[in-house]
Design an enzyme around this catalytic site. Structure first.
Site, PDB file in Angstrom:
ATOM      1  N   CYS A 219       0.836  -1.200   0.000  1.00  0.00           N
ATOM      2  CA  CYS A 219       0.000   0.000   0.000  1.00  0.00           C
ATOM      3  C   CYS A 219       0.869   1.248   0.000  1.00  0.00           C
ATOM      4  CB  CYS A 219      -0.984  -0.005   1.162  1.00  0.00           C
ATOM      5  SG  CYS A 219      -0.220   0.146   2.753  1.00  0.00           S
TER       6      CYS A 219
ATOM      7  N   CYS B 109      -1.934   8.020   6.632  1.00  0.00           N
ATOM      8  CA  CYS B 109      -0.492   8.048   6.920  1.00  0.00           C
ATOM      9  C   CYS B 109      -0.249   8.252   8.405  1.00  0.00           C
ATOM     10  CB  CYS B 109       0.203   9.193   6.189  1.00  0.00           C
ATOM     11  SG  CYS B 109      -0.040   9.168   4.428  1.00  0.00           S
TER      12      CYS B 109
END
Lengths: 153, 390
Positions: free
Chosen positions: A57, A131
């Protein structure tokens, strides 16, 4: 290079629905000058280590912590990140947040929320929110690793 | 600071000679081409002259040239236009997996409307598998859309061979029609539709040192298409809206110049490209070239680096004044890695770490030497802080 005026500072929820590519000045600062990176782990004595994300990812965070045994506060936090600019900045900011002002207690650190990191970064594009979540996942794993190590000692 | 632009595949600057030709139509010669008086006729004449010039370069006739608002609009128009005009004869469309989104999203929308779409695989070098194309064609196939050259990896498709396969299949019939998106190929490869054997061809201005906001669609006179935009009878009733004379004139001039410079500039860029690829693979460990080493656009370089992510690389290079792009995208608008690199079989982590450098008319060897000095440093620094240790 001239710094562009950044209107997005303070924009926690991402006014533009993540369509802008623009990062805040704080994000840029942490990206270009990352704090607390662990360049060489060979001689680094740590109390806990955590890894989150996966290369498929596009983000991986590795994070190491040292804990003061008396106060149970995090006294050092080091990291390395594979990922985009916001992933790098978010981990850098997280390492600052848990160690500043004498560090925060591990129990308290477990309750940190992604929004707190995003807020400190002056906002992130919506699609980049994950993130900052990943950095926290790595931290939680490092803390659990520390707690486990403590029990077995 | 040095400024080195290496994103010519994203867009180009406007050639001053092009701007010169456009200028009158942005100022004094502002007439509406549909008006009967002199000012209108001037605009009309300029547009028709541009249409003839474009037609000549394509080996087509001017009634076959339609001006649009972008390459994307042209591709949309080709796909919807054919689909809607021939939907009573079939509902099957073939596209490659590495098409530009302008084509892929058009196909996907038709898929939702009930059309059947075949997405053709490409080999590890990014070239369409011709035997898959042969197998995909059936009596319901009304359109094949395969790009001339890919925007990310520069892979040049065997358009003539594809056309032969289609022509052999359809024999005396009209369908399937063959559309090719040639936005990236313009200025690098021949655009003669008669030689290529395409029935529809998409072009745009912003990749050939012309203005943005202008595209062109060639539609062979053998085919009818349904317009996307209706209103006035401009562009033979196929694209309503007052013509933008300046953009049309600019596009035509840009295409003329691109065609004039094609061979010489192509060779110059090919030499620079080969020089850079050879050097960079030697200088940076764990680095690979994506796409075919030779069957690629003369200006295209697409690299993957182990252990780092494309966006970080682009932003770091930007700090040194080097403008590049990431074919893959952990950009804030799209987190998925490049559909093109995935179709080539590049592993997802490497697809995340890709960097596209596209050279152009102002690129010099000196520029590339500067990049060769900076890039290893930047890659090294990002690898140092990366959680993936090589």
């Amino acid at each position: 290079m001239k710094k562009k005026k950044n209107k997005k500072i303070g924009d926690v929820i991402g006014k533009n629905k993540g369509k802008s590519w623009l990062y805040t000045g704080i994000v840029k600062d942490h990206f270009f000058h990352p704090r607390n990176v662990l360049l060489d782990e060979t001689n680094y004595q740590y109390d806990g280590k955590g890894i989150a994300g996966n290369p498929l990812c596009g983000d991986i965070m590795a994070l190491w912590i040292k804990v003061d045994p008396k106060t149970q506060k995090i006294k050092d936090c080091k990291w390395r990140t594979y990922g985009c600019a916001s992933a790098i900045s978010a981990t850098s900011m997280l390492s600052v947040m848990v160690t500043e002002k004498g560090g925060i207690a591990v129990k308290k650190a477990l309750n940190l929320k992604p929004q707190q990191i995003i807020e400190r970064l002056g906002g992130l594009p919506e699609l980049k929110f994950h993130c900052s979540v990943l950095g926290l996942d790595a931290l939680k794993e490092a803390i659990n690793d520390y707690l486990k190590n403590k029990e077995t000692k | 600071m040095k400024k080195i632009y290496l994103d010519y595949a994203a867009t180009t600057y406007i050639d001053p000679r092009v701007l010169q030709k456009m200028r009158p139509y942005l100022t004094n010669a502002y007439g509406n081409a549909s008006s009967l008086y002199l000012l209108g006729r001037e605009a009309k004449n300029a547009i028709e002259k541009a249409r003839e010039d474009v037609a000549r370069i394509l080996g087509a006739s001017s009634q076959e040239i339609i001006f649009t608002g972008s390459g994307t609009e042209s591709a949309n128009m080709a796909i919807y236009g054919i689909a809607k005009a021939y939907c009573n004869q079939g509902n099957h469309i073939v596209v490659s997996k590495i098409e530009h989104k302008a084509v892929l999203e058009s196909a996907k929308r038709l898929e939702k409307e009930g059309f059947k779409i075949t997405y053709l695989n490409v080999d590890s070098q990014g070239i369409v598998k011709l035997n898959e194309l042969k197998k995909a064609l059936n009596r319901k196939t009304i359109l094949v859309s395969i790009m001339y050259a890919n925007n990310e990896i520069g892979a040049i498709q065997p358009i003539k061979e594809i056309s032969k396969i289609i022509k052999k299949f359809r024999r005396e019939n009209l369908l399937p029609a063959f559309h090719s998106d040639a936005c990236q190929a313009a200025g690098a490869s021949s655009l003669r539709v008669d030689e290529l054997g395409v029935d529809l061809l998409t072009l745009n201005g912003s990749k050939i040192y012309g203005p943005k906001g202008i595209g062109c669609l060639y539609v062979s006179k053998d085919y009818k298409i349904k317009p996307l935009i209706v209103g006035g009878s401009q562009e033979m009733g196929l694209r309503a809206g007052t013509e933008n004379t300046a953009l049309i004139v600019g596009f035509s001039e840009a295409l003329k110049l691109a065609e004039q410079l094609r061979k010489r500039e192509g060779q110059r860029l090919r030499n620079l490209r080969n020089y850079f690829i050879k050097k960079v693979l030697k200088l940076i460990p764990h680095c690979q070239l994506n796409g075919h080493s030779q069957k690629r656009l003369p200006n295209n370089i697409n690299l993957s680096f182990d252990g780092i992510e494309g966006e970080s690389l682009v932003l770091k290079l930007d700090q040194y004044g080097i403008s590049t792009s990431t074919g893959s995208a952990c950009t804030s608008t799209d987190l998925t890695p490049s559909h093109v690199l995935l179709a080539l079989g590049v592993p997802e982590d490497l697809a995340h770490g890709s960097l596209r450098l596209t050279l152009g008319r102002k690129t010099t060897k000196k520029d590339l030497d500067y990049v060769l000095k900076i890039l290893p440093k930047v890659v090294g620094n990002l690898r140092k802080i990366s959680a993936i240790q090589l």
